[in-house]
Write an enzyme that holds these catalytic residues in place. Structure first.
Site, PDB file in Angstrom:
ATOM      1  N   CYS A   1      39.846  37.306  32.254  1.00 17.58           N
ATOM      2  CA  CYS A   1      38.378  37.316  32.096  1.00 17.58           C
ATOM      3  C   CYS A   1      37.790  35.986  31.618  1.00 17.58           C
ATOM      4  O   CYS A   1      37.056  35.330  32.359  1.00 17.58           O
ATOM      5  CB  CYS A   1      37.985  38.425  31.141  1.00 17.58           C
ATOM      6  SG  CYS A   1      38.414  40.045  31.788  1.00 17.58           S
TER       7      CYS A   1
HETATM    8  N1  LIG Z   1      42.188  42.789  32.717  1.00 18.61           N
HETATM    9  C1  LIG Z   1      41.099  42.994  32.004  1.00 18.61           C
HETATM   10  O1  LIG Z   1      41.172  43.050  30.797  1.00 18.61           O
HETATM   11  C2  LIG Z   1      39.739  43.195  32.678  1.00 18.61           C
HETATM   12  C3  LIG Z   1      38.685  43.688  31.910  1.00 18.61           C
HETATM   13  C4  LIG Z   1      37.460  43.915  32.507  1.00 18.61           C
HETATM   14  C5  LIG Z   1      37.279  43.602  33.858  1.00 18.61           C
HETATM   15  N2  LIG Z   1      38.304  43.076  34.586  1.00 18.61           N
HETATM   16  C6  LIG Z   1      38.058  42.817  36.006  1.00 18.61           C
HETATM   17  O2  LIG Z   1      38.591  43.886  36.779  1.00 18.61           O
HETATM   18  C7  LIG Z   1      39.085  43.389  38.028  1.00 18.61           C
HETATM   19  C8  LIG Z   1      40.553  43.751  38.200  1.00 18.61           C
HETATM   20  O3  LIG Z   1      41.295  43.079  37.177  1.00 18.61           O
HETATM   21  P1  LIG Z   1      42.749  43.547  36.729  1.00 18.61           P
HETATM   22  O4  LIG Z   1      42.998  42.872  35.421  1.00 18.61           O
HETATM   23  O5  LIG Z   1      42.879  45.021  36.810  1.00 18.61           O
HETATM   24  O6  LIG Z   1      43.634  42.873  37.884  1.00 18.61           O
HETATM   25  P2  LIG Z   1      45.182  43.148  38.199  1.00 18.61           P
HETATM   26  O7  LIG Z   1      45.678  41.949  38.873  1.00 18.61           O
HETATM   27  O8  LIG Z   1      45.878  43.670  36.971  1.00 18.61           O
HETATM   28  O9  LIG Z   1      45.139  44.364  39.242  1.00 18.61           O
HETATM   29  C9  LIG Z   1      44.501  44.291  40.463  1.00 18.61           C
HETATM   30  C10 LIG Z   1      45.307  45.072  41.492  1.00 18.61           C
HETATM   31  O10 LIG Z   1      44.568  45.095  42.703  1.00 18.61           O
HETATM   32  C11 LIG Z   1      45.506  45.068  43.769  1.00 18.61           C
HETATM   33  N3  LIG Z   1      44.800  44.738  45.014  1.00 18.61           N
HETATM   34  C12 LIG Z   1      44.449  43.530  45.523  1.00 18.61           C
HETATM   35  N4  LIG Z   1      43.781  43.694  46.686  1.00 18.61           N
HETATM   36  C13 LIG Z   1      43.688  45.027  46.904  1.00 18.61           C
HETATM   37  C14 LIG Z   1      43.108  45.810  47.921  1.00 18.61           C
HETATM   38  N5  LIG Z   1      42.451  45.276  48.938  1.00 18.61           N
HETATM   39  N6  LIG Z   1      43.215  47.153  47.833  1.00 18.61           N
HETATM   40  C15 LIG Z   1      43.878  47.723  46.816  1.00 18.61           C
HETATM   41  N7  LIG Z   1      44.451  47.032  45.818  1.00 18.61           N
HETATM   42  C16 LIG Z   1      44.348  45.695  45.857  1.00 18.61           C
HETATM   43  C17 LIG Z   1      46.548  44.079  43.311  1.00 18.61           C
HETATM   44  O11 LIG Z   1      47.764  44.271  44.009  1.00 18.61           O
HETATM   45  C18 LIG Z   1      46.669  44.453  41.817  1.00 18.61           C
HETATM   46  O12 LIG Z   1      47.681  45.407  41.583  1.00 18.61           O
HETATM   47  C19 LIG Z   1      38.800  41.896  38.017  1.00 18.61           C
HETATM   48  O13 LIG Z   1      37.563  41.664  38.633  1.00 18.61           O
HETATM   49  C20 LIG Z   1      38.706  41.573  36.543  1.00 18.61           C
HETATM   50  O14 LIG Z   1      37.916  40.447  36.293  1.00 18.61           O
HETATM   51  C21 LIG Z   1      39.544  42.889  34.033  1.00 18.61           C
END
Ligand SMILES: NC(=O)c1ccc[n+]([C@@H]2O[C@H](COP(=O)([O-])OP(=O)(O)OC[C@H]3O[C@@H](n4cnc5c(N)ncnc54)[C@H](O)[C@@H]3O)[C@@H](O)[C@H]2O)c1
Length: 426
Positions: free
Chosen positions: A268
């Protein structure tokens, strides 16, 4: 339009089973939905199906419990997206050469679109710049489904606020901002998340919800940069910055405590504010100065840590080149195994580049994430004794802090964990 949420049983698909999507999927199962945990990463899906977690806040036991309900279906088969009532997109939104990389949202939209039916509800959760849902996702969904957003199906944006490893605030008790492309969409999005969390907070529109998320993270990023810069100046001025912050934090209003450290990491803070500054520059032609300044300060912190290491070694007539440095913690935050964009890794790499023998202990991170040239070890008394300098970068509770204290005079602590000892604090 009849809302899909009026029909039971409800089939929910969550695209992206990472730090954000997996906890949402688990909570949705717990709330009684039939849930497809969809991810393009087949290995992740396989691990989920075997109740093997890769996320800090989700234990194997939790996975076993949801799988036992028969209502959690991990899948990487797009055919399983069919027949959904509610779809939540929680895929990565990284930066590519300084610009937002929305290809994961686009590909998730392309996969989902043929399965959108009259009455479906699609919700974007990924962090992104204002306008993404309406300008990028909606056209993909309309093109692929032949249906009209708002008229035929609902579309909403609801930013995720999950804070991995936070013992107090978790998915369920953190208020959730909800928004919709129209009133009916807002109603559907609110109804879905009201079943999962204690409190939903409606935003007037999609863009307000999208920008609210960026404001939250930019606020944190800027304030961390403020205390990081203050820490560097306070050191020069001979003032204890940690005592200053603690004193200021006794003010019951108008102040919020942030603490210095080796920089910012995770998915983030190093990324989201740049989505905002990129959009301001692209749309308005202005630099978002606060964001750029905060980036500058926070990105400099690993270098500053290396300077402090060099000074501490210098005081005992040693150089960085050739010294053995034991790094404690490589994850970007305490008690987490998340090493994405970790400033601890950046600092360790810089020490390797300067010729140090870097040994690192981190019981939580995946050994494959340890950078080249760094040897992963356990923080045993022998390792602590054998090091010329012990550098605390992430203060996981799992470390034996009494053993670290036993070598306090050679410790540089960037987290203020060893306050009150002879350790040098950032
Ligand atoms: N990690 C945090 O603490 C957090 C907090 C708030 C918001 N976010 C936001 O949430 C979003 C996701 O972050 P995250 O930390 O969960 O990422 P992550 O990398 O942990 O997980 C994302 C997953 O999406 C999968 N993916 C990619 N393309 C895909 C598709 N077309 N269809 C299905 N799956 C697909 C990937 O393989 C991966 O497993 C981002 O925009 C991030 O900024 C993250």
């Amino acid at each position: 339009m009849t809302s899909s949420l009026d029909r039971m049983p409800q089939r929910v698909v969550i695209l992206g089973q990472g730090y954000v999507g997996l906890p949402v999927a688990l909570r949705a199962v717990e709330a009684g939905f039939d849930v497809v945990g969809f991810d393009v990463d087949a290995e992740r899906v396989q691990r989920l199906a075997q109740a093997e977690s890769f996320i800090d806040d989700v234990s194997d036991d939790m996975l076993r419990d949801v799988l036992a309900t028969g209502r959690f279906h991990p899948s990487s088969d797009v055919a399983d997206l069919a027949g959904f009532n509610v779809a939540v997109i929680s895929v990565p939104t990284p930066l590519r050469e300084g610009a937002p990389d929305l290809r994961y949202i686009e590909s998730a939209g392309e996969m989902l679109a043929p399965h959108v039916r009259t009455g479906s509800c699609v919700i974007l959760e990924s962090t992104t710049y204002p306008g993404t849902t309406e300008e990028i996702l909606v056209p993909i969904l309309e093109r692929g489904s032949g249906l009209a957003a708002g008229t035929d199906f609902s579309v909403g944006y609801s930013p995720e606020r999950i804070d991995p490893s936070n013992p107090t605030w978790h998915f369920r008790n953190t208020p959730k901002i909800v928004s919709g492309i129209d009133d009916n969409s807002l109603k559907d999005v609110t109804e879905f998340f009201a079943a999962l969390v204690d409190e939903t907070v409606p935003a007037p529109g999609l863009k307000e919800a999208e920008l609210a998320k960026l404001l939250e993270n930019t606020f944190r990023h800027v304030n961390i940069a403020l205390v990081n810069e203050l820490a560097m100046y306070a050191k020069e001025l001979g003032v204890d910055v940690w005592a200053v912050i603690d004193a200021a934090a006794t003010k019951p209003f108008g102040f919020m405590k942030f603490t210095p450290g080796p920089g910012v990491g995770g998915h983030c803070l190093p990324i989201d504010p740049s989505y905002l500054s990129w959009q301001v520059r692209r749309s308005l032609g202005h630099a978002f100065r606060f964001v750029e300044l905060a980036n500058d300060v926070n990105e400099h912190m690993p270098d500053y840590v290396v300077t402090r290491v060099a000074e501490k070694l210098n005081a005992v007539r040693r150089s960085v080149n050739g010294s053995t440095i034991l790094v404690l913690g490589l994850a970007y935050k305490k008690n987490s195994g998340d090493a994405r964009e970790s400033p601890a890794i950046a600092a360790a790499q810089r020490l390797v580049q300067r010729g140090a023998v870097v040994r690192a202990a981190d019981p939580l991170i995946d050994a494959r994430l340890v950078p080249n040239g760094v040897t992963l070890v356990d923080a045993t008394p022998e390792e602590l004794d054998g090091a010329d300098l012990v550098l605390v970068l992430t203060d996981h509770d799992a470390f034996d802090w009494q053993a670290v204290e036993a070598v306090e005079s050679k410790v540089l602590d960037t987290r203020n964990r060893l306050r009150g000892t002879a350790a040098e604090i950032l």
